[in-house]
Design an enzyme around this catalytic site. Sequence first.
Site, PDB file in Angstrom:
ATOM      1  N   MET A  46     -33.764  11.813 -15.877  1.00 33.38           N
ATOM      2  CA  MET A  46     -34.289  10.637 -17.075  1.00 33.38           C
ATOM      3  C   MET A  46     -35.171  11.585 -17.798  1.00 33.38           C
ATOM      4  O   MET A  46     -35.952  12.293 -17.574  1.00 33.38           O
ATOM      5  CB  MET A  46     -35.128   9.599 -16.269  1.00 33.38           C
ATOM      6  CG  MET A  46     -34.341   8.755 -15.382  1.00 33.38           C
ATOM      7  SD  MET A  46     -35.577   7.489 -14.552  1.00 33.38           S
ATOM      8  CE  MET A  46     -34.614   6.900 -13.455  1.00 33.38           C
ATOM      9  N   ASP A  87     -25.120   1.681  -7.903  1.00 28.33           N
ATOM     10  CA  ASP A  87     -26.412   2.320  -8.120  1.00 28.33           C
ATOM     11  C   ASP A  87     -27.514   1.334  -8.638  1.00 28.33           C
ATOM     12  O   ASP A  87     -27.424   1.003  -9.921  1.00 28.33           O
ATOM     13  CB  ASP A  87     -26.190   3.437  -8.907  1.00 28.33           C
ATOM     14  CG  ASP A  87     -27.622   4.239  -9.016  1.00 28.33           C
ATOM     15  OD1 ASP A  87     -28.585   4.220  -8.438  1.00 28.33           O
ATOM     16  OD2 ASP A  87     -27.711   5.416  -9.902  1.00 28.33           O
ATOM     17  N   GLY A 104     -32.202   3.699  -3.226  1.00 25.82           N
ATOM     18  CA  GLY A 104     -33.632   4.450  -3.176  1.00 25.82           C
ATOM     19  C   GLY A 104     -34.469   3.878  -2.329  1.00 25.82           C
ATOM     20  O   GLY A 104     -34.882   3.750  -1.018  1.00 25.82           O
ATOM     21  N   MET A 147     -29.033  10.847 -17.007  1.00 28.29           N
ATOM     22  CA  MET A 147     -29.476   9.612 -17.843  1.00 28.29           C
ATOM     23  C   MET A 147     -30.294  10.165 -19.204  1.00 28.29           C
ATOM     24  O   MET A 147     -31.348   9.946 -19.225  1.00 28.29           O
ATOM     25  CB  MET A 147     -30.341   8.415 -17.010  1.00 28.29           C
ATOM     26  CG  MET A 147     -29.697   7.854 -16.112  1.00 28.29           C
ATOM     27  SD  MET A 147     -30.669   6.870 -14.857  1.00 28.29           S
ATOM     28  CE  MET A 147     -30.829   8.241 -13.591  1.00 28.29           C
ATOM     29  N   SER A 162     -31.318   7.967  -2.716  1.00 32.27           N
ATOM     30  CA  SER A 162     -31.870   8.403  -4.291  1.00 32.27           C
ATOM     31  C   SER A 162     -33.456   8.872  -3.934  1.00 32.27           C
ATOM     32  O   SER A 162     -34.189   8.327  -3.869  1.00 32.27           O
ATOM     33  CB  SER A 162     -32.062   7.281  -5.326  1.00 32.27           C
ATOM     34  OG  SER A 162     -32.496   7.645  -6.324  1.00 32.27           O
ATOM     35  N   HIS A 168     -28.681  11.918  -3.961  1.00 34.39           N
ATOM     36  CA  HIS A 168     -28.469  11.319  -5.309  1.00 34.39           C
ATOM     37  C   HIS A 168     -29.706  11.677  -6.102  1.00 34.39           C
ATOM     38  O   HIS A 168     -31.002  11.586  -5.628  1.00 34.39           O
ATOM     39  CB  HIS A 168     -28.388   9.786  -5.413  1.00 34.39           C
ATOM     40  CG  HIS A 168     -28.197   9.395  -6.641  1.00 34.39           C
ATOM     41  ND1 HIS A 168     -26.660   9.037  -7.331  1.00 34.39           N
ATOM     42  CD2 HIS A 168     -29.085   8.821  -7.673  1.00 34.39           C
ATOM     43  CE1 HIS A 168     -27.018   8.543  -8.530  1.00 34.39           C
ATOM     44  NE2 HIS A 168     -27.944   8.292  -8.701  1.00 34.39           N
ATOM     45  N   HIS A 201     -27.283  12.446 -11.606  1.00 37.37           N
ATOM     46  CA  HIS A 201     -27.005  11.409 -12.377  1.00 37.37           C
ATOM     47  C   HIS A 201     -27.860  11.758 -13.638  1.00 37.37           C
ATOM     48  O   HIS A 201     -28.908  11.598 -13.579  1.00 37.37           O
ATOM     49  CB  HIS A 201     -27.405  10.209 -11.589  1.00 37.37           C
ATOM     50  CG  HIS A 201     -27.246   8.745 -12.467  1.00 37.37           C
ATOM     51  ND1 HIS A 201     -27.734   7.697 -12.101  1.00 37.37           N
ATOM     52  CD2 HIS A 201     -26.564   8.788 -13.652  1.00 37.37           C
ATOM     53  CE1 HIS A 201     -27.607   6.867 -12.759  1.00 37.37           C
ATOM     54  NE2 HIS A 201     -27.010   7.344 -14.199  1.00 37.37           N
TER      55      HIS A 201
HETATM   56  C1  DX5 Z   1     -31.733   3.575 -11.524  1.00 39.54           C
HETATM   57  C2  DX5 Z   1     -31.325   5.020 -10.898  1.00 39.54           C
HETATM   58  C3  DX5 Z   1     -31.121   4.823  -9.399  1.00 39.54           C
HETATM   59  C4  DX5 Z   1     -32.433   4.404  -8.699  1.00 39.54           C
HETATM   60  C5  DX5 Z   1     -32.068   3.535  -7.681  1.00 39.54           C
HETATM   61  O1  DX5 Z   1     -32.225   4.084 -12.653  1.00 39.54           O
HETATM   62  O2  DX5 Z   1     -30.271   5.521 -11.446  1.00 39.54           O
HETATM   63  O3  DX5 Z   1     -30.571   5.901  -8.898  1.00 39.54           O
HETATM   64  O4  DX5 Z   1     -32.861   5.588  -8.013  1.00 39.54           O
HETATM   65  O5  DX5 Z   1     -33.298   2.732  -7.020  1.00 39.54           O
HETATM   66  P1  DX5 Z   1     -33.342   1.641  -6.100  1.00 39.54           P
HETATM   67  O6  DX5 Z   1     -32.311   1.656  -5.104  1.00 39.54           O
HETATM   68  O7  DX5 Z   1     -34.691   1.781  -5.890  1.00 39.54           O
HETATM   69  O8  DX5 Z   1     -32.841   0.689  -7.124  1.00 39.54           O
HETATM   70 ZN    ZN Z   2     -28.924   7.041 -10.220  1.00 40.41          ZN
END
Ligand code: DX5
Ligand code: ZN
Length: 238
Positions: free
Chosen positions: A37, A176, A198, A68, A8, A33, A66
């Site tokens: 946001m 995720d 991530g 959000m 990510s 990924h 993704h």
């Molecule tokens: C969370 C995101 C994830 C995030 C995961 O809001 O959708 O994709 O980047 O990050 P880690 O692996 O650090 O939890």
């Molecule tokens: Zn994500």
Amino acid sequence: MNMVIAPSLLAADFGRLARETDRVDRSGADWLHLDIMDGHFVPNISFGPAVVKTLRPLTKFFFDVHLMCSRPQILIEPFAQAGANQIILHVELGDQAIVPLMWKIRSLGRKVGLAVNPPTSISLVQPYLDQIDELLVMTVNPGFGGQGFIHETLPKIQQVYAWRQERKLNYRIGVDGGVDFATARDCAQAGADTFVSGTALFKQHSLGAAVRKLRKIVETHDRARTEAPAACTLETQA
Ligand code: DX5
Ligand code: ZN
């Protein structure tokens, strides 16, 4: 189903996104990924289509976008044009929004993903299972990287795996949030095949070594693989 490792970009160094994309490209991972946001659906803001468009020529990687966002209808076309290969919507948007948006994504020739937040009942995804390429089980409340994995989400993975078998469907099962070497093993055992990670990957000195290690763990604990020999034995005995 092959295991997919999707670093990510949210955990990358935002001061050098091109270099970080190149690092992912050379790591042996499968997808990139990209967390979008909007400061409304989640309490944080990340980056938009212009950034994705800038990164697109740097790699042939599958771009897993993704969303959000509270108003994905205004973002689907820009992200498709920017180079998204798959666009993930949230089931929390509600039926009236999801159905036309899924059609929109398909009509643009992109894959469709559906994400479900930890507090949301998994039964809400059921009507869409035959229309999606990936079901993404959120294993943290979305908005920030680096959060702790919520173990109570594991039964959701088991449930969507069971539905996939019962209904002979072939959507991917993604996880995720808080996915590291230990929690990825639990997710693989529960039935996940797509691992967004991530912080756990980017904090390693060698991204390539971290991806190899993660892949080995999830392949060893792949539910489909560990269950398959038992099924074969039964068939042979019958
Ligand atoms: C969370 C995101 C994830 C995030 C995961 O809001 O959708 O994709 O980047 O990050 P880690 O692996 O650090 O939890
Ligand atoms: Zn994500």
